[in-house]
Write an enzyme that holds these catalytic residues in place. Structure first.
Site, PDB file in Angstrom:
ATOM      1  N   ASP A 208       0.812  -1.163   0.031  1.00  0.00           N
ATOM      2  CA  ASP A 208       0.000  -0.106   0.277  1.00  0.00           C
ATOM      3  C   ASP A 208       0.984   1.241  -0.194  1.00  0.00           C
ATOM      4  OD1 ASP A 208      -2.845   1.106   1.822  1.00  0.00           O
ATOM      5  OD2 ASP A 208      -2.189   1.571  -0.074  1.00  0.00           O
TER       6      ASP A 208
ATOM      7  N   ASP B 164      -7.688  -7.300   0.694  1.00  0.00           N
ATOM      8  CA  ASP B 164      -6.624  -7.668   1.966  1.00  0.00           C
ATOM      9  C   ASP B 164      -7.492  -7.106   3.344  1.00  0.00           C
ATOM     10  OD1 ASP B 164      -6.423  -4.612   1.592  1.00  0.00           O
ATOM     11  OD2 ASP B 164      -5.318  -5.029   3.477  1.00  0.00           O
TER      12      ASP B 164
ATOM     13  N   CYS C 146     -11.366 -28.680   8.477  1.00  0.00           N
ATOM     14  CA  CYS C 146     -10.062 -27.710   8.221  1.00  0.00           C
ATOM     15  C   CYS C 146      -8.726 -28.505   8.291  1.00  0.00           C
ATOM     16  CB  CYS C 146     -10.129 -26.497   9.176  1.00  0.00           C
ATOM     17  SG  CYS C 146      -8.758 -25.470   8.887  1.00  0.00           S
TER      18      CYS C 146
ATOM     19  N   CYS D 290      -5.812 -27.270   8.790  1.00  0.00           N
ATOM     20  CA  CYS D 290      -4.688 -26.564   9.450  1.00  0.00           C
ATOM     21  C   CYS D 290      -4.201 -27.234  10.631  1.00  0.00           C
ATOM     22  CB  CYS D 290      -5.184 -25.137   9.616  1.00  0.00           C
ATOM     23  SG  CYS D 290      -6.058 -25.073  11.421  1.00  0.00           S
TER      24      CYS D 290
ATOM     25  N   CYS E 116      -6.568 -27.531  13.701  1.00  0.00           N
ATOM     26  CA  CYS E 116      -7.826 -28.201  13.676  1.00  0.00           C
ATOM     27  C   CYS E 116      -7.192 -29.803  13.446  1.00  0.00           C
ATOM     28  CB  CYS E 116      -8.490 -27.804  12.294  1.00  0.00           C
ATOM     29  SG  CYS E 116      -9.169 -26.346  12.616  1.00  0.00           S
TER      30      CYS E 116
ATOM     31  N   HIS F  58      -4.848 -21.088  11.686  1.00  0.00           N
ATOM     32  CA  HIS F  58      -6.378 -21.313  11.320  1.00  0.00           C
ATOM     33  C   HIS F  58      -7.296 -20.355  10.556  1.00  0.00           C
ATOM     34  CE1 HIS F  58     -10.439 -23.045  11.362  1.00  0.00           C
ATOM     35  NE2 HIS F  58     -10.680 -21.628  11.793  1.00  0.00           N
TER      36      HIS F  58
END
Ligand SMILES: Nc1nc2c(CCNCC3CCCC3)c3[nH]c(NCCc4ccccc4)nc3cc2c(=O)[nH]1
Ligand SMILES: [Zn+2]
Length: 372
Positions: free
Chosen positions: A92, A266, A304, A306, A309, A335
């Protein structure tokens, strides 16, 4: 050096899916871009960010110009090398962060004078200086230096601010120069006023950019007003270029924005709220701090992939959060970033299959059923 290009693969209503090709890698759209403010996605290793499925992350001109400075990062080989992320980086332009973080600010046609929130040192950001900093960082997608008016603002104030941002967009384009394989994105302003949004889009088209952002939203106007603008604003921007909605957002904001033709977004939300124990799941938000999780042996979300999880119980996540252990920020951030990337993958698949309406229906029904 291959160039920067965007290919639309499929549309479903106003939703689109495609691919942005850059010399550092491809970006599948619609894309969610994790925020790496100070050259790190907080609590994550770069390889972990890549493992969640992120194709691109955000850097921050404002923070990096103050510490460690863009010149130092350039001397050390650029931001990709510095933070060990070899995929695309979007930075940015710094103006938005100055207005929300810096102390003592003085706005003028030239740019913004401000004092660092870190050590009080004096700095000046102009379109030219912002382009120079983003070039020193080596970012692949550069944002024009703009002003995002703070609410509440009168229509006259929004109009004057937008017109200055358009003059700054021209100065950004002129200062960006010729950088094959790199992109400069214009940022549409104009608040919630359709005529001002149209005037801004026209000016940006005249100047010509490799991509176009919808700025000036997610600043407190609320989801209804934001969607109201998104019902017309993306269509004002060139159809064959990426459309980036800045600073958005909660999962339902993201689904609604993709449904209205947005390709990139974002937000600090998944990482920031991960650290505060707010976990996003298909059925809604789980606050892992809540005592009801203390003895719960189930995973947070059995669907999930990840590490949080796959390998831990809610009871464990509750424990390490309460104990403020470092692994808590790591697991909860991972996560949430994984949830966001899985949401984007689900939308890309649904748009390609022509089933985006069903995706939206299921998305809202699952959250309504509670019992998380
Ligand atoms: N140039 C520019 N940037 C904007 C940004 C910053 C986008 N993230 C930048 C990253 C680079 C580094 C930091 C972020 C915005 N962020 C938001 N809303 C965020 C709302 C929010 C705030 C906190 C938590 C959740 C949501 N509106 C934005 C509008 C603009 C805009 O017009 N111009
Ligand atoms: Zn998970």
């Amino acid at each position: 050096m291959s160039k920067f290009s965007f290919e639309l693969a499929a549309t479903d209503g106003k939703a689109r899916t495609g691919l942005i090709s850059t010399p550092r890698g491809d970006i599948r759209t619609p894309a969610f871009m994790p925020v790496g403010t100070a050259a790190t996605v907080k609590a994550m290793l770069p390889e972990s960010v890549a493992a969640t499925g992120a194709d691109i992350l955000l850097g921050n001109t404002y923070h990096l110009m103050l510490r460690p400075t863009a010149e130092r990062i350039d001397r050390l080989g650029g931001l990709h090398k510095f933070m060990n992320w070899q995929k695309p980086i979007l930075t940015d332009s710094g103006g938005f962060q100055v207005m929300s973080l810096a102390g003592l600010r003085k706005m003028s046609e030239e740019g913004v004078k401000f004092s660092s929130h870190i050590d009080g040192s004096k700095h000046m950001l102009t379109p030219e200086r912002s382009m120079e900093i983003q070039k020193l960082l080596g970012s692949d997608i550069v944002m024009c230096f703009d002003e995002c008016p703070a609410l509440p603002a009168s229509e006259e104030e929004v109009a004057a601010s937008m017109r200055m941002s358009m003059r700054w967009a021209q100065r950004s384009r002129d200062a960006f120069g010729d950088r094959p394989g790199h992109a400069l994105f214009g940022i549409q302003q104009g608040g919630v006023t359709q005529e001002l949004r149209a005037e801004s889009a026209e000016k940006l088209r005249e100047i010509g950019f490799e991509g176009y952002a919808v700025g000036g939203l997610a600043v407190g106007e609320g989801q209804e007003a934001m969607f109201g603008v998104l019902d017309y604003a993306p269509d004002m921007l060139p159809e064959d270029k990426p459309r980036y909605l800045m600073g958005v957002g909660k999962p339902d904001d993201i689904v609604g924005a993709v449904a209205r033709g947005i390709d990139m977004m974002d937000c600090v939300l998944p990482s920031r709220s991960g650290r505060t124990g707010q976990l996003f799941t298909r059925k809604g938000v789980v606050n892992i701090k809540n005592a009801r999780h203390a003895d719960d042996p189930r995973p947070l979300d059995e669907a999930c992939s990840c590490p949080a999880c796959r390998n831990y119980s809610r009871a464990y996540l509750h424990h390490v959060f309460r104990a403020q252990e470092m692994i808590s920020g790591m697991l909860l951030t991972w996560h949430n970033l994984q949830y966001y990337q899985d949401l984007m993958q689900g939308m890309r698949d649904a748009i390609a299959a022509g089933t985006f309406a069903e995706f939206q229906k299921t998305f809202h029904e699952e959250r309504a059923n509670g019992d998380i």
